[in-house]
Scaffold this motif. Structure first.
Motif, PDB file in Angstrom:
ATOM      1  N   GLY A 321      -3.154   6.307  10.920  1.00 29.66           N
ATOM      2  CA  GLY A 321      -2.049   5.603  10.283  1.00 29.66           C
ATOM      3  C   GLY A 321      -2.412   4.174   9.939  1.00 29.66           C
ATOM      4  O   GLY A 321      -2.075   3.678   8.853  1.00 29.66           O
ATOM      5  N   ALA A 322      -3.116   3.494  10.875  1.00 24.60           N
ATOM      6  CA  ALA A 322      -3.533   2.119  10.603  1.00 24.60           C
ATOM      7  C   ALA A 322      -4.507   2.060   9.425  1.00 24.60           C
ATOM      8  O   ALA A 322      -4.413   1.184   8.554  1.00 24.60           O
ATOM      9  N   LEU A 323      -5.446   3.017   9.400  1.00 28.36           N
ATOM     10  CA  LEU A 323      -6.407   3.047   8.295  1.00 28.36           C
ATOM     11  C   LEU A 323      -5.719   3.351   6.970  1.00 28.36           C
ATOM     12  O   LEU A 323      -6.060   2.767   5.929  1.00 28.36           O
ATOM     13  N   ILE A 324      -4.737   4.260   7.003  1.00 29.24           N
ATOM     14  CA  ILE A 324      -4.007   4.589   5.779  1.00 29.24           C
ATOM     15  C   ILE A 324      -3.239   3.374   5.274  1.00 29.24           C
ATOM     16  O   ILE A 324      -3.211   3.088   4.068  1.00 29.24           O
ATOM     17  N   LEU A 325      -2.603   2.644   6.196  1.00 28.58           N
ATOM     18  CA  LEU A 325      -1.891   1.434   5.792  1.00 28.58           C
ATOM     19  C   LEU A 325      -2.843   0.413   5.187  1.00 28.58           C
ATOM     20  O   LEU A 325      -2.546  -0.198   4.152  1.00 28.58           O
ATOM     21  N   ALA A 326      -4.001   0.219   5.855  1.00 28.62           N
ATOM     22  CA  ALA A 326      -4.978  -0.720   5.314  1.00 28.62           C
ATOM     23  C   ALA A 326      -5.513  -0.235   3.963  1.00 28.62           C
ATOM     24  O   ALA A 326      -5.643  -1.024   3.013  1.00 28.62           O
ATOM     25  N   PHE A 327      -5.809   1.064   3.891  1.00 28.53           N
ATOM     26  CA  PHE A 327      -6.294   1.627   2.631  1.00 28.53           C
ATOM     27  C   PHE A 327      -5.250   1.482   1.526  1.00 28.53           C
ATOM     28  O   PHE A 327      -5.577   1.137   0.392  1.00 28.53           O
ATOM     29  N   THR A 328      -3.978   1.720   1.879  1.00 28.61           N
ATOM     30  CA  THR A 328      -2.910   1.598   0.890  1.00 28.61           C
ATOM     31  C   THR A 328      -2.790   0.170   0.396  1.00 28.61           C
ATOM     32  O   THR A 328      -2.652  -0.081  -0.810  1.00 28.61           O
TER      33      THR A 328
END
Length: 529
Positions: A321-328
């Motif tokens: 989730g953290a990576l997805i938020l950063a990626f987003t």
């Protein structure tokens, strides 16, 4: 030579080839449109969203697969632990049962029972009470009278279990009795499970019972060594709902009957299986993997807490989730910057495109664009057999206007005339261009001589109505002369000839006094005095 006539098959094949060609062209056109839209800001934004959704979908699918794997891994481990418990309990109870059988066989032998008490006890209990966690054994008559015991210290106070005597008529010669947990006679602070067998003579007559006990320490030691994670549980039930053992240890519940509890009811639905449930004792949601021991009235269940089952998965999901938020965030920022830069470049390219195809002063198409338009419209007119007309427009006495009013005023006059010319064109296919200096060209597709003459007069009147002062002109106003040429003229055989005849008509209008419309082929002239 005789020409062979075409057959219907040939015509059908030709039509089929034509359809395939049209389909291929349509497909190529669709691909071009898609490619053009994809490189637009909206296309880039759409592709970015699709890519983000695809990444999120793939990641989510992998997470869900990982979650299922975590559950299956916990299920496999729990089944393995259940199998270990089952085999260890069966082996231990079989060992204790062998001791009970040995004592039962000895007690049924009249010769053994006729021996002196000390020798009889040595013979009866020589192979008994040797197992770890096994309590003292006693032999009782059918009426409950104590006959012999493996622990001389308990003589006179050990009695056979009343419930065993009461159930003696229900027991078979080979039946092992497993009772409910009771306080141990050797240590009242501890619990033990009574184990017993009936004693029968060879002729089948009931003689009494032999009783032993299995200390609850056995189950405690057996389950304490298992690794089931934080808040996990290991449970041993009798099939009537009596709790034999539970990890974590809860002595106050040992011996209680849970036959009506939802968890126990689900444990009794099959010989083995698994389910997820929440017991009333502690409210911890667990994965229960259970198995009913064959030939024994016991149920073993291993129940890791669901929080432990998914602990690693939750950590992985949090990182994801953290990576997805950063990626987003990074992707959104990058997409926004890219789209902004693309729009800036597209505006710059559009400006350059306009500058390359339009006259910077008047805003009309320039000479190079006019040449392309004329060549294209000429081919189209020839192919469709449609008329094509050309208007050659020149501002009268413009040099003297510049000399008298200055070049800045001349530029303003050029813009005004160009605006009026463009305003007179009422069809999308009509084109107006600045040919050079004070000269303008109008291309009128699908327009015959009469239509071209009407358009020319409309433009001449519109410029005249501007009422731009020009003191050196006969009418004291700025005017234009227009030459009209069409493809209806016999000598017009190509685009250059069409332009040349329009130029000739313009010169004729100039010769006749300016502020005129001169038409080819007759060089008819309409002039305003």
């Amino acid at each position: 030579m005789v020409k062979r006539k075409g057959t219907p098959h040939d015509a059908a094949a030709s039509n089929l080839r034509g359809q395939k060609t049209q389909s291929a062209q349509a497909f190529r056109q669709i691909l071009k449109v898609i490619a053009r839209n994809m490189v637009s800001p909206a296309g880039i934004l759409g592709c970015s969203i699709v890519l983000w959704l695809a990444t999120l979908s793939i990641g989510t699918a992998m997470l869900m697969t990982s979650r299922t794997d975590a559950f299956n891994h916990a299920l496999r481990n729990s089944r393995n632990l259940t199998l270990v418990l089952e085999r260890d309990i069966e082996r231990s109870i079989d060992l204790y049962d062998l001791s009970l059988r040995a004592v039962s066989d000895g007690a049924a032998d009249s010769q053994v029972m006729a021996l002196p008490a000390n020798l009889r006890d040595r013979v009866l209990f020589d192979r008994a009470a040797t197992a770890h966690y096994m309590g003292p054994m006693t032999i009782s008559a059918g009426n409950g009278t104590l006959i012999a015991t493996s622990d001389p210290r308990s003589a006179g106070r050990e009695r056979a279990a009343p419930d065993l005597n009461a159930a003696g008529h229900l027991m078979t010669p080979d039946g092992l009795y497993i009772g409910r947990p009771v306080h141990s006679s050797a240590n009242p602070a501890q619990f033990a499970i009574p184990l017993g067998r009936s004693i029968y003579r060879p002729d089948g007559k009931f003689l009494g019972t032999v009783m032993g006990s299995l200390s609850m320490e056995y189950f405690r030691e057996l389950t304490n060594g298992l690794s089931i994670g934080e808040r996990g549980s290991v449970i041993v039930f009798e099939t009537d709902g009596t709790l034999i053992s539970r990890l974590p240890d809860s002595s106050e519940n040992i011996g209680r009957n849970f036959a009506q509890s939802p968890i126990f009811r689900r444990l009794m639905t099959g010989t083995e299986g698994h389910f997820v449930g929440t017991p009333n004792l502690d409210g911890v949601r667990r994965l229960y993997v259970y198995k009913r021991l064959p030939d024994l009235p016991l149920i073993v269940a291993v129940a890791p807490a669901m929080s432990t089952v998914y602990a690693e998965w939750w950590a992985r999901a949090t990182w994801f989730g953290a990576l997805i938020l950063a990626f987003t965030a990074i992707k959104a920022a990058g997409t926004w910057l890219f789209v902004r830069e693309l729009r800036r470049r597209q505006r710059a390219e559009a400006s350059l495109e306009r500058m390359a195809h339009h006259d910077p002063l008047t805003g009309l198409e320039n000479r190079a664009t006019f040449d392309d338009v004329l060549a294209r419209e000429w081919k189209c007119a020839r192919r469709n057999e449609k008329p094509l007309s050309l208007l050659f427009i020149d501002i009268d006495r413009f040099k003297s206007y510049n000399d008298q009013y200055g070049h800045q005023a001349g530029d303003v006059a050029l813009k005004s005339v160009a605006t009026r010319i463009a305003a007179c064109l009422d069809r999308p296919g009509d084109h107006a261009a600045r040919y050079g200096g004070e000269e303008f060209i109008v291309v009128l597709p699908d327009t015959d001589t009469r239509g071209a003459a009407l358009m020319a007069e409309k433009i001449r009147s519109a410029v005249f109505n501007l009422q731009i002062e020009h003191r050196q002109a006969p009418l004291q106003m700025l005017t234009v002369s227009i030459g009209v040429s069409t493809t209806a003229v016999d000598r017009v055989t190509d685009a250059s000839t069409l332009l040349k005849t329009a130029d000739m008509a313009l010169y004729e209008a100039k010769r006749l006094g300016r502020n005129c419309v001169s038409i080819v082929p007759q060089l008819d002239t309409e002039c305003a005095a």
